[in-house]
Design a protein around this motif. Sequence first.
Motif, PDB file in Angstrom:
ATOM      1  N   GLN A 106     -27.422 -14.294   1.917  1.00  0.00           N
ATOM      2  CA  GLN A 106     -26.654 -13.328   2.709  1.00  0.00           C
ATOM      3  C   GLN A 106     -25.268 -13.088   2.129  1.00  0.00           C
ATOM      4  O   GLN A 106     -24.716 -12.005   2.263  1.00  0.00           O
ATOM      5  CB  GLN A 106     -26.506 -13.830   4.154  1.00  0.00           C
ATOM      6  N   THR A 134     -24.975 -13.352  11.943  1.00  0.00           N
ATOM      7  CA  THR A 134     -25.976 -14.361  12.287  1.00  0.00           C
ATOM      8  C   THR A 134     -26.810 -14.670  11.067  1.00  0.00           C
ATOM      9  O   THR A 134     -27.013 -13.822  10.201  1.00  0.00           O
ATOM     10  CB  THR A 134     -26.927 -13.890  13.412  1.00  0.00           C
ATOM     11  N   LEU A 135     -27.287 -15.895  11.019  1.00  0.00           N
ATOM     12  CA  LEU A 135     -28.097 -16.353   9.884  1.00  0.00           C
ATOM     13  C   LEU A 135     -29.414 -15.573   9.856  1.00  0.00           C
ATOM     14  O   LEU A 135     -30.086 -15.431  10.870  1.00  0.00           O
ATOM     15  CB  LEU A 135     -28.381 -17.847  10.036  1.00  0.00           C
ATOM     16  N   TYR A 136     -29.764 -15.084   8.675  1.00  0.00           N
ATOM     17  CA  TYR A 136     -31.013 -14.342   8.531  1.00  0.00           C
ATOM     18  C   TYR A 136     -32.217 -15.273   8.639  1.00  0.00           C
ATOM     19  O   TYR A 136     -32.198 -16.393   8.168  1.00  0.00           O
ATOM     20  CB  TYR A 136     -31.054 -13.636   7.158  1.00  0.00           C
ATOM     21  N   SER A 137     -33.272 -14.780   9.280  1.00  0.00           N
ATOM     22  CA  SER A 137     -34.591 -15.396   9.123  1.00  0.00           C
ATOM     23  C   SER A 137     -35.565 -14.240   9.241  1.00  0.00           C
ATOM     24  O   SER A 137     -35.213 -13.179   9.754  1.00  0.00           O
ATOM     25  CB  SER A 137     -34.866 -16.434  10.217  1.00  0.00           C
ATOM     26  N   TRP A 188     -35.704 -12.342  12.579  1.00  0.00           N
ATOM     27  CA  TRP A 188     -34.379 -12.087  13.171  1.00  0.00           C
ATOM     28  C   TRP A 188     -34.416 -11.213  14.415  1.00  0.00           C
ATOM     29  O   TRP A 188     -33.530 -11.296  15.248  1.00  0.00           O
ATOM     30  CB  TRP A 188     -33.431 -11.493  12.122  1.00  0.00           C
TER      31      TRP A 188
END
Lengths: 300, 292
Positions: free
Chosen positions: B170, B283-286, B289
């Motif tokens: 990211q 926010t942390l990517y997954s 998401w």
Amino acid sequence: MTFEAPLEKYAVKIREVALGTGEKARNIGGEDTLPFHFFEGALPNPPGLALEIMDTAPRNWAAPVLEPFGDAVSDPVDWGKRCVDDFGAEILFLRLASTDPLGEDTAAADAAETVARVADAVQVPLVVWGTAVEDKDAEVLVETARVCAGKNLLLGPVLKGNYMEVAQAALEHGHAIVAQASMDANLTKELNIALCKFFPPEKIVVDPTSSALGYGMEYTFSIIESIKQFGLVDKDKMMQMPVLADVGVECWRTREARENREQGILWEAITGMTFLLAGANLLILRHPEVLGLIRKMISE
Amino acid sequence: MILIGEDLNVMSKTISQAIKDRDPEPVKQYVEGQAKNGMDYLDLNVGPVKKAPAETMEWMVDTVQGCTDIPLCLDTTNPEAMEAGLKRCKKKALLNSASGTEESRQTMMPLAKKYGSGLVLSVINDTGLPSDADERAGSILESLEYAGELGIPNEDIWIDPVLMPVGVDQRQVLAYMEFIQMIPDLAPGAKSVCGLSNLSYGAPKELRGLLNRTFLVIIARYGQDAAIVSGFDAELVRLVRGEMPETVSLIHRAMDEDDVDLSGLSKEDQAYVKTAQVLMGKTLYSNSWLEV
């Protein structure tokens, strides 16, 4: 003018996960600050230190790490008692190595029975570990969950390909789980999101997988550190799980550890201590002296 | 926003087979579809073409020019194919792409001068992909200096900061945004261009378009001039052509505000907000998401 150190306050905490039942039950996680930042916040639970045993006599453990246990390694109950009674392990980690389909391929029912025998013989919390073969682990861990219902085991590794079955069984029979995603914070989050659709987050520990000193330890360090930062600093709810580091197996694989007893003990202790500094909440160790060394370091 | 349609690409089975068979029909269909969707340029990616490079590119250029007068963006790592194609282009074309590597300086950059084409110039150099905005700036300044020596004006240069997949890192996506804002100062007159689809590489297939579209709106706000995009994505075109102003301003809000109240928003708009929050590094990517 007096100097005042700037302190960080995080409005959130790492979830507290309960392991085991009864008097010897204990919690891991629960901290509202970064590792060892006692000056900043509360770390209610010291890191969990588990000693590893196997369901079958190990074939390729180095002599220095077999030596402390003597003949006990031929029976997991004896071995487990030895770890608890003689070496003071507060948590036991049982690797079901014999269930490997490429090895002895022990049936799920037999493996579960072994787990039950060990769980009945020791009072401390028990981590039960499969072979990371998704299909086989789905059978073994599900059966173990059923046979050991109510014992609040910590079952792992729960993987992308079997989380449905294993977590469902853990939920039904009252156990916690370890969600494993290899060296990737994004994948760790993805698996947690999938799990939390039906599984309580306060019963999840994460395992980003570990590497030993000299064999990629810094990658593990970075991942553990970033998981904790995403959880505490960025307040990401899906990253607020305690972290497990499977240290012993990786360290005693290395040539450096195997060629010399003292070197091996230090190799494992340094790797484990490093992961605690990164933020690990539960270490899986093999050598009892390492358990003592790390316990001494963190209590000072 | 200048849109360059990416679909005439050897990575597509249809196009790869059409090139092999010298069958103009599928190529025509792809041209018409992208033209209808309003592409400003068409990218012709023939790959490294080991066999008959010049003849292959000539065939592609001739076939495409036979059914459209949209200008072309020639995409190959093979200088022989590139030169053959540039010779055939009727309109001012784009050379895609050159970089700061020694090899590219010797073989690709001079072609842009020789044929008076636009030059897509990436920030890659012999040490690889720069890791942050400042390193990108350093790399592109060196390349611009060299291009200047060759006599290529900034106005003909399209800077490609190289967009990395959000699922990989990211921080690289953030570095990208930081860098495009530096371009007007670094290279007055030059344009910025990117391979948009690379952003969503590795993401679930059905969600790739959402990532790409949201990001295009974000970087448009930061001054992005052009992008190589999926030529069939009609919503993408509507977004950047001012036909979905409410969604655009919602994405802008997600960029500016820490939290956007999702209640009352349609599912589609909620998805744009969540995606913008991930792309802005909030926010942390997954891969899941949207499910949080």
